[in-house]
Design an enzyme around this catalytic site. Structure first.
Site, PDB file in Angstrom:
ATOM      1  N   HIS A 140      11.487  -6.362  -6.829  1.00 45.17           N
ATOM      2  CA  HIS A 140      11.218  -5.759  -8.142  1.00 45.17           C
ATOM      3  C   HIS A 140      10.855  -6.780  -9.209  1.00 45.17           C
ATOM      4  O   HIS A 140      10.230  -6.424 -10.219  1.00 45.17           O
ATOM      5  CB  HIS A 140      12.429  -4.934  -8.598  1.00 45.17           C
ATOM      6  CG  HIS A 140      12.079  -3.777  -9.465  1.00 45.17           C
ATOM      7  ND1 HIS A 140      11.081  -3.816 -10.417  1.00 45.17           N
ATOM      8  CD2 HIS A 140      12.598  -2.525  -9.547  1.00 45.17           C
ATOM      9  CE1 HIS A 140      11.004  -2.640 -11.036  1.00 45.17           C
ATOM     10  NE2 HIS A 140      11.911  -1.840 -10.525  1.00 45.17           N
ATOM     11  N   ASP A 148      -4.975   7.011  -0.708  1.00 42.42           N
ATOM     12  CA  ASP A 148      -5.659   7.514   0.485  1.00 42.42           C
ATOM     13  C   ASP A 148      -6.256   6.341   1.258  1.00 42.42           C
ATOM     14  O   ASP A 148      -7.175   5.676   0.781  1.00 42.42           O
ATOM     15  CB  ASP A 148      -6.753   8.499   0.045  1.00 42.42           C
ATOM     16  CG  ASP A 148      -7.595   9.019   1.204  1.00 42.42           C
ATOM     17  OD1 ASP A 148      -7.303   8.688   2.367  1.00 42.42           O
ATOM     18  OD2 ASP A 148      -8.564   9.756   0.932  1.00 42.42           O
TER      19      ASP A 148
END
Length: 445
Positions: free
Chosen positions: A167, A384
């Site tokens: 993170h 995608d």
């Protein structure tokens, strides 16, 4: 508040040896400083994300693992800091050593179909350790790959993409930007649609650093407070569809109904139920920390493509007694006040606090802190790789005291929000009962 419980599922896998995927072209070997927001103890942890993709007949003959591996190597040419390693500089300052060594990548074949995961995908996922293998020693902060990626090919032709990121290197929006670049290159692009921008100095403290807000999220909690246990933790996911949200909304005053977001409402409800479940001392202070993206708060704007942490964790604070003896509207007001404090000035104040107090402040191990992060609007579902949009995308589980809001569907096909919760086993039982009681009360049982 329907409880979404994981289905039993057992499967075996064939796992290739983890490999390092490096950029396909030479990249600068340099040192890059993290910002004072990135470089704080509270962000020194790993977050797992997971995405499920259905079989697409038009991609017959193409291997999703190889397509993604090649696209990853191309994307790292532009996002070369991800291929580096964290080092510790003077005063504990974290530095990215851009070595070009690469990120860890694993290919797996599993003898299971997507259908066997159920028609309502939600965290926590069965056999998650098989879907994102925890490579030994890979979670260390220093001198380790900053990303771990696994592509699991299912026997039906579907596949699962899982990623664990450090993170301190980016926030959710920064991760989505990087993953979008991988997906664009998997579909044939040769350059980034949005060029990555480092410029972490923009989130540094001023000179001199000035703390101008109270930051209760970083309060030094007294030793008497309960610490987060290391074992006997249970993960459950709770689904909130339109009916549940509408029902909860009827519990708050009319003047709040039309100005309270779904996030604020659910956060207030979960915070209250969680506090009851923990059986804390009535006089103990408890905190709710909501993650806030501040990109829209900067004027002039941050450069398009900035992928560092642009988040703060403003806290609502009260006592256990006040939280439990007041109506839900009281809790909603606390959540709204915390959200209202999210400004550029607040971020600069946090950065100053990190500099002045040596970045050691950490709220992620205190049971009395409940941290929530809304991922429903980031757009992970649009990524995608060539096989179409995802069936599910989002955080794979809660991480200690941190819960993530993710978009899901119920078994009936209702679109809603799932929130994974992590609690010690006895507290989880009380948490579920509290939600059931609330539901029964609202239905007039």
């Amino acid at each position: 508040m329907a409880i979404a419980s994981s289905i039993p599922l057992v499967f075996s896998v064939q796992r290739c040896k983890p490999e390092l995927v490096a950029p396909t072209k030479p990249t600068p070997h340099e040192h890059k400083l993290l910002s004072d927001i990135d470089d704080q103890a509270a962000l020194r942890f790993q977050v797992p994300f997971i995405q499920f993709y259905e079989y697409n007949p038009s991609m017959q003959g193409k291997d999703p693992a190889e397509v993604i591996r090649e696209a990853l190597a191309n994307a790292l040419v532009f996002y070369y800091p991800f291929a580096g390693r964290l080092r510790e500089g003077p005063n504990g300052k974290l530095i990215v050593d851009c070595t070009g060594e690469g990120v860890m990548f694993i290919k797996v074949d599993a003898d299971v179909t997507l259908e066997q995961f159920g028609n309502a995908l939600h965290p926590p996922f069965p056999c998650f350790d098989e879907l994102l293998y925890d490579v030994p020693d890979s979670e260390r902060m220093l001198n380790c790959p900053l990303l771990l990626i696994q592509v699991t090919r299912l026997k039906c032709g579907s596949f699962i993409f899982a990623i664990r990121f450090n993170h301190v290197i980016c926030d959710g929006i920064g991760l989505k930007q990087f993953m979008s670049t991988i997906s664009e290159m998997a579909r044939g692009a040769t350059s980034c649609f949005i060029s990555p921008i480092w410029e972490r100095h923009l989130l540094d403290a001023g000179d001199p650093p000035r703390v101008i807000f109270y930051h209760h999220e970083y309060d030094e909690v007294e030793p008497t407070a309960i610490s987060w246990p290391l074992d006997n933790l249970v993960q459950r996911s709770f689904f909130f569809g339109p009916v549940e949200v509408s029902t909860l909304r009827s519990l708050i005053p009319l003047h709040l109904c039309h100005c309270t977001t779904k996030f604020e409402l659910l956060t207030a409800c979960l915070w209250r139920c969680r506090t009851i479940a923990l059986n804390l001392n009535p006089n103990e202070k408890v905190r709710m920390l909501c993650t806030g993206n501040l990109r829209s708060k900067f004027n002039p704007s941050l450069p398009l493509g900035y992928y560092g942490n642009v988040i703060v964790f403003p806290a609502a604070i009260t006592t256990v007694r006040n939280l439990l003896h007041n109506p839900l509207g009281y809790t909603v007001e606390l959540v709204k006040q915390a959200k209202a404090s999210m400004t550029k000035e607040y971020a600069k104040s946090v950065a100053a606090l990190m500099v002045l107090r040596a970045k050691q402040l950490n709220f992620t191990k205190i049971v009395g802190s409940f941290v929530v992060s809304d991922l429903t609007k980031i757009g992970f579902e649009d990524i995608d790789f060539g096989w179409g949009k995802v069936v599910f995308a989002g955080a794979a589980k809660a991480v200690g005291v941190i819960s993530f809001f993710v978009s899901t569907k119920s078994t009936k096909g209702e679109v809603g929000t799932s929130v994974p919760i992590c609690l010690p086993a006895p507290a989880m039982e009380r948490f579920e009962k509290e939600l059931d009681m609330l539901k029964g009360h609202l239905l007039g049982f």
